[in-house]
Motif scaffolding. Structure first.
Motif, short mmCIF file in Angstrom:
data_model
loop_
_atom_site.label_atom_id
_atom_site.label_comp_id
_atom_site.label_asym_id
_atom_site.label_seq_id
_atom_site.Cartn_x
_atom_site.Cartn_y
_atom_site.Cartn_z
N ASP A 1 -28.99 18.77 7.08
CA ASP A 1 -28.17 18.10 6.08
C ASP A 1 -28.28 18.80 4.73
N PRO A 2 -27.26 19.59 4.34
CA PRO A 2 -27.29 20.20 3.01
C PRO A 2 -27.02 19.13 1.97
N GLY A 3 -27.98 18.89 1.08
CA GLY A 3 -27.87 17.81 0.11
C GLY A 3 -26.64 17.95 -0.77
N VAL B 1 -26.87 25.68 -3.62
CA VAL B 1 -28.08 26.26 -3.03
C VAL B 1 -28.33 25.66 -1.66
N THR B 2 -28.18 24.33 -1.54
CA THR B 2 -28.50 23.70 -0.26
C THR B 2 -27.52 24.14 0.83
N LEU B 3 -26.24 24.29 0.48
CA LEU B 3 -25.25 24.68 1.49
C LEU B 3 -25.52 26.10 2.00
N LEU C 1 -33.12 17.00 9.36
CA LEU C 1 -33.76 17.52 8.14
C LEU C 1 -32.73 17.56 7.02
N SER C 2 -33.01 16.86 5.94
CA SER C 2 -32.16 16.87 4.77
C SER C 2 -32.78 17.83 3.76
N VAL C 3 -31.96 18.75 3.23
CA VAL C 3 -32.49 19.79 2.35
C VAL C 3 -31.99 19.58 0.92
N HIS C 4 -32.92 19.55 -0.01
CA HIS C 4 -32.60 19.30 -1.41
C HIS C 4 -33.40 20.21 -2.33
N MET C 5 -33.03 20.16 -3.62
CA MET C 5 -33.79 20.84 -4.67
C MET C 5 -34.23 19.76 -5.65
N ASN C 6 -35.45 19.84 -6.05
CA ASN C 6 -36.00 18.83 -6.95
C ASN C 6 -35.49 18.95 -8.38
N VAL D 1 -33.63 9.59 -7.96
CA VAL D 1 -32.72 10.66 -8.37
C VAL D 1 -31.78 11.01 -7.21
N GLU D 2 -32.33 11.17 -6.01
CA GLU D 2 -31.50 11.55 -4.87
C GLU D 2 -30.58 10.42 -4.42
N ASN D 3 -31.01 9.19 -4.60
CA ASN D 3 -30.19 8.06 -4.17
C ASN D 3 -29.03 7.78 -5.13
N ALA D 4 -29.17 8.27 -6.38
CA ALA D 4 -28.17 7.98 -7.40
C ALA D 4 -26.95 8.86 -7.18
N SER D 5 -26.22 8.60 -6.11
CA SER D 5 -25.06 9.40 -5.78
C SER D 5 -23.86 8.48 -5.76
N ALA D 6 -22.73 8.93 -6.33
CA ALA D 6 -21.53 8.10 -6.36
C ALA D 6 -21.01 7.86 -4.96
N ALA D 7 -21.40 8.74 -4.02
CA ALA D 7 -20.92 8.59 -2.65
C ALA D 7 -21.74 7.55 -1.89
N THR D 8 -22.77 7.03 -2.58
CA THR D 8 -23.57 5.99 -1.95
C THR D 8 -22.80 4.69 -1.97
N ASN D 9 -22.86 3.97 -0.91
CA ASN D 9 -22.24 2.67 -0.88
C ASN D 9 -22.99 1.75 -1.83
#
Ligand code: ZN
Length: 500
Positions: free
Chosen positions: A264-266, A285-287, A333-338, A368-376
């Protein structure tokens, strides 16, 4: 002798009040007493404060809802949901609590759920005699609580028992029956559901029968401990992720072991993620990294790899695990950058899911990661808890997987001390397979940002993650005793991820 007098008066009072339409009798070790009731949709609802007080507990407002407590056990419920929560478990009520003049009234099943979990008491309601009886639980006969909830395309049926029991699952064309090998006390005899897959649940003898709404519904069943639960996940047999037509097909080989891996590219699209001081964006970067990782895993592990996104598009967090579930993936595996919340932070961090963060920084990272507009945005704590049940079965495996990832990442970044952490990352919630989230580096740290841009470092990370997944796969397959000398050819299936 003195103590008997008030009890005697109460008993007489309850007999006098028992016939009143707004009263019922609460029968407990302390004797009989009258409690207020109201009626909603033909259901008798009990004044929660009166029942709790009579049992030696209490009730108080809590946020938009109410909290009851007894012997250090606490449950919360609200007027807009049929689910109450005790610890990390749910108590299902047939209808929502009703608030009359500021006082909450709940169906008797709330007390059954709360008292059986909290203080090992059993509750039953006799609608003819209008007696709500509370007595010590008898373990010869097991109490059963049933909950049915559909979230993201999977209907989760959870039968919670007052003690562990053996059972068998019998499958028919449009029904599953859980046959318990101990006598059970059913919470009801029959109930219909407004659920996409479950039509009706029926208790009869020691059987719990689930009638399904169609023949093309498959089930995964498993048990969980503390408390003992039998969980049946129901889902459609065929069909891809609804809004991702590029992805189609189901798992080609039903074999144990790690065969299908979802990477999962973040972030993506307008969800850019964290941004470095020189403008490097996490989503890019994640993609790039995940595309290379997918190639590496396909060639080195001969695994089927699916990316949750293959371009710069927005994919909601809950859809990412849905994709993994639909493909019956064996690993996620979800991949992110801090984004650094403290100065000078560097290195990688790997997480697996927990509703409680292991420390304050882990909690911040999840925030920080949960604060996404795409989140329900309607995701409630309750939904998180419900979905946490999905990942709970895999927490041990997820922690081993996260451990392998962290160790390999530590090796390349030269950080020794950093360990695996737990936090409530929404993207991991609901995954029905071992799942972890890696924060590869701190993109907001100028040195790390420069490093993340370099092809050299990208290759190191891809190699480290490939090694970590290989390590976990070998470890897992050794433990479950799978000997797989040659992996099946999965070329055509793997190509499907780039279908359009
Ligand atoms: Zn991120």
């Amino acid at each position: 002798m003195k103590r008997l007098v008030p009890l005697f008066i109460l008993a007489v009072a309850s007999i006098l009040f028992a016939q009143a339409p707004n009263q019922a009798t609460l029968r407990s070790a302390a004797g009989d007493r009258a409690v207020s009731v109201t009626h909603v949709d033909g259901q008798t609802m009990f004044a929660a404060d009166e029942v709790m007080a009579a049992l030696g507990g209490s009730m108080a407002p809590e946020g938009n809802g109410f909290q009851v407590s007894l012997n250090n056990a606490v449950a919360v419920f609200g007027p807009d949901t049929r689910f109450a929560v005790i610890r990390d478990e749910l108590i299902e009520m047939p209808i929502m609590p009703a608030v009359v003049d500021g006082r909450p009234y709940v169906p008797w099943q709330f007390f059954q759920g709360f008292l059986s979990k909290a203080v090992d008491l059993d509750v039953s309601w006799d609608p003819l005699a209008r007696v709500l009886a509370v007595r010590p639980a008898q373990h010869v006969v097991l109490g059963v609580q049933l909950s049915v909830a559909n979230v993201q395309g999977i209907s989760k049926v959870v039968a919670t028992l007052s003690a562990p029991a053996d059972y068998a699952i019998l499958k028919e064309a449009r029904a599953y029956t859980i046959r318990f090998k101990s006598p059970i006390r059913a919470p009801f005899s029959e109930q219909t559901y407004d659920d996409p897959y479950v039509a009706k649940a029926t208790f009869s003898g020691n059987d719990l029968r689930l009638d399904l709404k169609g023949p093309d519904i498959a089930a995964d069943a498993y048990k969980l401990d503390n408390p003992f639960r039998v969980v049946v996940d129901l889902h459609k047999v065929a069909g891809g992720a609804p809004s991702l037509p590029a992805i189609a097909g189901t798992r080609p080989v039903e074999a144990p072991g790690i065969q299908t891996i979802v990477i999962d590219p973040g972030h993506g699209g307008k969800e850019v993620g964290a941004v470095g001081p020189a403008g490097l964006m996490e989503k890019d970067v994640t993609l790039a990294l995940c595309r290379k990782l997918a190639e590496s895993l396909e060639s080195k592990l001969k695994a089927r790899v699916i990316l949750t996104r293959t371009d710069d598009s927005v994919v909601p967090l809950d859809q990412r695990t849905s994709i993994a579930n639909q493909f019956k993936a064996d690993l996620f595996l979800s991949v992110h950058m801090n984004a650094a919340v403290v100065k000078g932070a560097h290195g990688a961090e790997t997480y697996f899911l927990s509703l409680d963060a292991s420390d304050e920084l882990a909690r911040k990272a999840a925030e920080v990661e949960n604060a996404s507009a795409a989140t329900n945005s309607t995701d409630s704590d309750l939904k998180l808890i419900l979905w946490d049940l999905a990942q709970q079965e895999y927490l041990n495996e997820s922690s081993r997987f996260a451990q392998a990832v962290q160790e390999e990442m530590n090796r390349i970044t030269g950080v020794q001390s950093r360990g695996v952490k737990q936090a409530p990352f929404k993207v991991l919630i609901g995954a029905t397979m071992p799942a972890a989230l890696v924060e590869v580096g701190f993109i907001t740290n100028p040195d790390e940002e420069a490093k993340l841009k370099s092809d050299d470092f990208e290759k190191q990370v891809v190699d480290a993650l490939t090694t970590a997944i290989q390590r976990y796969k070998t470890d897992f397959e050794t433990r479950i005793g799978v000997l797989r000398p040659a992996a099946p050819s999965v070329g055509p299936a793997a190509k499907k991820k780039n279908g359009t």
